[in-house]
Design a protein around this motif. Sequence first.
Motif, mmCIF file in Angstrom:
data_model
loop_
_atom_site.group_PDB
_atom_site.id
_atom_site.type_symbol
_atom_site.label_atom_id
_atom_site.label_comp_id
_atom_site.label_asym_id
_atom_site.label_seq_id
_atom_site.Cartn_x
_atom_site.Cartn_y
_atom_site.Cartn_z
ATOM 1 N N ALA A 185 0.824 -1.202 0.000
ATOM 2 C CA ALA A 185 0.000 0.000 0.000
ATOM 3 C C ALA A 185 0.862 1.256 0.000
ATOM 4 O O ALA A 185 2.010 1.261 0.470
ATOM 5 N N TYR A 186 0.281 2.348 -0.504
ATOM 6 C CA TYR A 186 0.970 3.634 -0.564
ATOM 7 C C TYR A 186 0.439 4.601 0.493
ATOM 8 O O TYR A 186 1.161 5.478 0.964
ATOM 9 N N ASP A 187 -0.821 4.446 0.856
ATOM 10 C CA ASP A 187 -1.463 5.316 1.842
ATOM 11 C C ASP A 187 -2.139 4.426 2.890
ATOM 12 O O ASP A 187 -3.100 3.716 2.579
ATOM 13 N N ILE A 188 -1.641 4.463 4.122
ATOM 14 C CA ILE A 188 -2.093 3.540 5.168
ATOM 15 C C ILE A 188 -2.581 4.322 6.376
ATOM 16 O O ILE A 188 -1.897 5.237 6.853
ATOM 17 N N LYS A 226 10.174 5.381 2.011
ATOM 18 C CA LYS A 226 11.216 5.752 1.048
ATOM 19 C C LYS A 226 10.619 6.097 -0.315
ATOM 20 O O LYS A 226 11.132 6.953 -1.031
ATOM 21 N N THR A 227 9.529 5.421 -0.693
ATOM 22 C CA THR A 227 8.897 5.669 -1.989
ATOM 23 C C THR A 227 7.871 6.800 -1.923
ATOM 24 O O THR A 227 7.134 7.014 -2.881
ATOM 25 N N GLY A 270 10.318 10.752 6.065
ATOM 26 C CA GLY A 270 9.126 10.417 5.296
ATOM 27 C C GLY A 270 7.838 10.821 6.002
ATOM 28 O O GLY A 270 7.854 11.481 7.051
ATOM 29 N N ARG A 271 6.744 10.387 5.421
ATOM 30 C CA ARG A 271 5.424 10.808 5.913
ATOM 31 C C ARG A 271 4.846 9.766 6.882
ATOM 32 O O ARG A 271 3.862 9.095 6.573
#
Length: 264
Positions: A97-100, A123-124, A177-178
């Motif tokens: 997933a990219y948004d968790i 990192k991505t 990172g976020r």
Amino acid sequence: MSGEPGRVRRAVRAFVTDDNLDLYLLVVAGFVFTVLGITGLVGLEKLASAVLALLAILAISQIKSRKLTQQITRTRTGAVALRAEFPADLIDRRARAYDILLVGLTMTRTVQGMRTDLPAILKTGGRVRVLVLDPGDESLMVVADRHRPHSQGVEHLRTRIRATLDDLTALRERHGGRLEIRVLSSIPSAGFNCLDAHGPNGVVCVQHYEFHPEGEAAPIMVFSKNDAPWYQRFGDEAERLWESGADWPSSAVAERSSVSPSNG
């Protein structure tokens, strides 16, 4: 006798408006051309053209059938299965997933299981948000401990939550990172795994917080975009919980941790 024409008209109307009319005509036409081909009344060229026409009708019927199936799938409600365990692919989907958004009481198992996945996600450019109970809220800790199936004491619960917060804080300091961390001042009705919830292939996994369960709290439900309106409803609830949380560490916690014993 006066009712006979009415019955005939109703029968004709029912036949004409039947959803399977195209299939009835296809069967009749196929039978007719089969007989004509066997008896030799129709040449091969005309018979081949008729077969192609029948195949076209069959293809149209299949397209209509698929559209009806898709419509039923899009409009289904309340068809989500109630599970006793988390889906087998949840860990893999979480890793991709990219948004968790994760909401839970301690989230200890989840965060420990994601130690190798979180750095790659961050990192991505991915975003990870984690919301757990506020370990500094004494009354909340007491109520939450009573809610658990096998109480091991308030301090044990607080230690688990602080371990989760410490792990996340260390990950954020190490990888940047976020990664956002918040704490909650009330007990949520369920735990949430919201994975790419705003994307077309999003998943919202919900675990009902059962009172004193013998095993894993249940039911567990997994929603996709097709599960309207519950996908949006549970996703919105998770977002409301997140908005009600407070950033961790709070200014008071950060201030206490910055004061050394010699200066106290």
